[in-house]
Structures are given as structure tokens and as C-alpha cells.
Design an enzyme around this catalytic site. Sequence first.
Site, short mmCIF file in Angstrom:
data_model
loop_
_atom_site.label_atom_id
_atom_site.label_comp_id
_atom_site.label_asym_id
_atom_site.label_seq_id
_atom_site.Cartn_x
_atom_site.Cartn_y
_atom_site.Cartn_z
N ASP A 221 0.79 -1.26 0.00
CA ASP A 221 0.00 0.00 0.00
C ASP A 221 0.82 1.30 0.00
OD1 ASP A 221 -1.95 -1.93 0.24
OD2 ASP A 221 -2.81 -1.18 2.10
N ASP B 71 -4.61 -0.83 -1.78
CA ASP B 71 -5.90 -0.70 -1.09
C ASP B 71 -6.85 -0.08 -2.12
OD1 ASP B 71 -6.90 -1.20 1.57
OD2 ASP B 71 -7.04 0.96 1.93
N HIS C 27 -10.81 0.66 -2.57
CA HIS C 27 -12.18 0.66 -2.06
C HIS C 27 -13.16 1.30 -3.03
CE1 HIS C 27 -10.57 -0.55 1.78
NE2 HIS C 27 -9.95 0.60 2.00
N HIS D 45 -17.50 2.80 0.85
CA HIS D 45 -17.08 1.55 1.50
C HIS D 45 -17.47 1.55 2.99
CE1 HIS D 45 -14.20 -1.54 3.04
NE2 HIS D 45 -14.58 -2.12 1.93
N HIS E 80 -10.78 6.91 1.80
CA HIS E 80 -9.41 6.82 1.28
C HIS E 80 -9.34 5.75 0.19
CE1 HIS E 80 -9.58 3.57 4.22
NE2 HIS E 80 -8.66 2.96 3.49
N LYS F 195 -7.10 -5.06 -2.89
CA LYS F 195 -7.85 -5.60 -1.76
C LYS F 195 -8.78 -4.52 -1.20
CE LYS F 195 -4.07 -4.39 1.27
NZ LYS F 195 -4.77 -3.32 1.99
N CYS G 13 -1.97 -2.69 7.63
CA CYS G 13 -1.90 -3.63 6.51
C CYS G 13 -0.61 -4.45 6.47
CB CYS G 13 -2.15 -2.89 5.19
SG CYS G 13 -3.88 -2.36 5.10
C1 VGL Z 1 -4.68 0.68 5.71
C2 VGL Z 1 -6.28 1.53 7.12
C3 VGL Z 1 -7.25 1.40 6.16
C4 VGL Z 1 -3.25 0.30 5.50
C5 VGL Z 1 -5.64 0.53 4.73
O1 VGL Z 1 -2.80 0.22 4.34
O2 VGL Z 1 -2.55 0.09 6.52
N1 VGL Z 1 -5.02 1.18 6.90
N2 VGL Z 1 -6.93 0.89 4.96
ZN ZN Z 2 -8.37 0.93 3.44
#
Ligand code: VGL
Ligand code: ZN
Length: 197
Positions: free
Chosen positions: A8, A46, A48, A52, A81, A106, A151
Site C-alpha cells: 500500500d 488498497d 475501495h 465503503h 481513502h 484488496k 496492513c
Molecule cells: C490501511 C487503514 C485502512 C493500510 C488501509 O494500508 O494500513 N489502513 N486501509
Molecule cells: Zn483501506
Amino acid sequence: MRALVVIDVQNDFCPGGALAVEGGDKIVAPINALMAEFDAVVLTQDWHPAGHSSFASQHAGKAPFEMVEMDYGPQVLWPDHCIQGSDGADFHPGLDTTRADLIIRKGFRPAIDSYSAFFENDHATPTGLEGYLRTRGISELVMVGLALDFCVGFSAVDAAKLGFELTVRQDLCRAIDLDGSLAVAKTNMQDAGVTLR
Ligand code: VGL
Ligand code: ZN
């Protein structure tokens, strides 16, 4: 066979982004430099849909970073996000994406979040990454990226439980550190047999 798994490294997790992690942009150049040492490079994203269920904006009276109980367990609520197709969901512009063999997305199911690159937050629905790595004969992983306490941490624990040999390079990660989440993540990784380097 060894793979570098880059979690990410996206604009929304870097300074100026919707869920900015302090110093998130500082790890980009050293991650690029590390890629040459691996048989395979995997990037995660990430990803979404708008609206979401992990977004606080979808829960009346709730603010970002509060908790809710979902059917699959407790869930932190986040600012909107990494919305599919947005600039925030793009990789950091400095990240060398040409070197990636696989990009795995994901968090695309509206009703469930996915911190881990291996399983969604129900800890049961697979993303397909395990099959990809095994069929390529990859048994050793080095993990880097954002955020160390969400993550990266969940991905590392799942990978170790699946039997991959796991090292997390903490110098190439940055954390959100929400209510002690970094300490919890480190304990969980150590308990799962992850090497924290
Ligand atoms: C993440 C919070 C929400 C991450 C992703 O990449 O750590 N944290 N979505
Ligand atoms: Zn996320």
C-alpha cells in the site's frame, strides 16, 4: 525463491493524502533500491469502492478512528481513502511499479475491509495471493510499506501462519499508531514467528 511484498505505498497513505502516515514518502526510494535483490516483486493496493463500509462517512454519528462492530468483528472507521480510480489510490509517483510482477488489490468488497494481502478482515476470504506465491515456488517474503500497524502487520501475521518465512523491514515501513496499535501489531507479528528487522 524470495519475493519483496510492498504494501500500500499509495498517495492517500503519504503526506498530503486522506489517511496520511507520517514519513510515508520517505520509504519509497529505498524500497525501489531493494527490488533488484528479489526473484519477484509484488505490490498491493488498497482499492475501495466509494461508500465503503470501513469509511466513517457511512456510519451516522461516527467519526474517523472510532470503532464499530461489523458481522465479522471489530472495525476501525477510517476517513474516505483509496477510492478506486482516484489519485489517492494511485501508487506514490516515485515508486518503481515497472518492476512489479503482480499487483494485488484488496478491500474492493463494499461490506468488508481487507487489511491483509492474504485474507479479508473476516480472516477467511482469500485474496488469491497465497496461491500466486506458492505456484511460483516462493517461500520467503520480505515485507515493507504502509502502514506497519495495519496492513503490513496483518499481512505479515497471515503469511507466517500460512508457513511463509517472513521478515518485516521496519526501517522501510511507517505506522499510524492509533491507541497503541503499533505495540499490538509488533507483539502479534513476533508471536506468529515473523522476523522484525
Ligand atoms: C490501511 C487503514 C485502512 C493500510 C488501509 O494500508 O494500513 N489502513 N486501509
Ligand atoms: Zn483501506
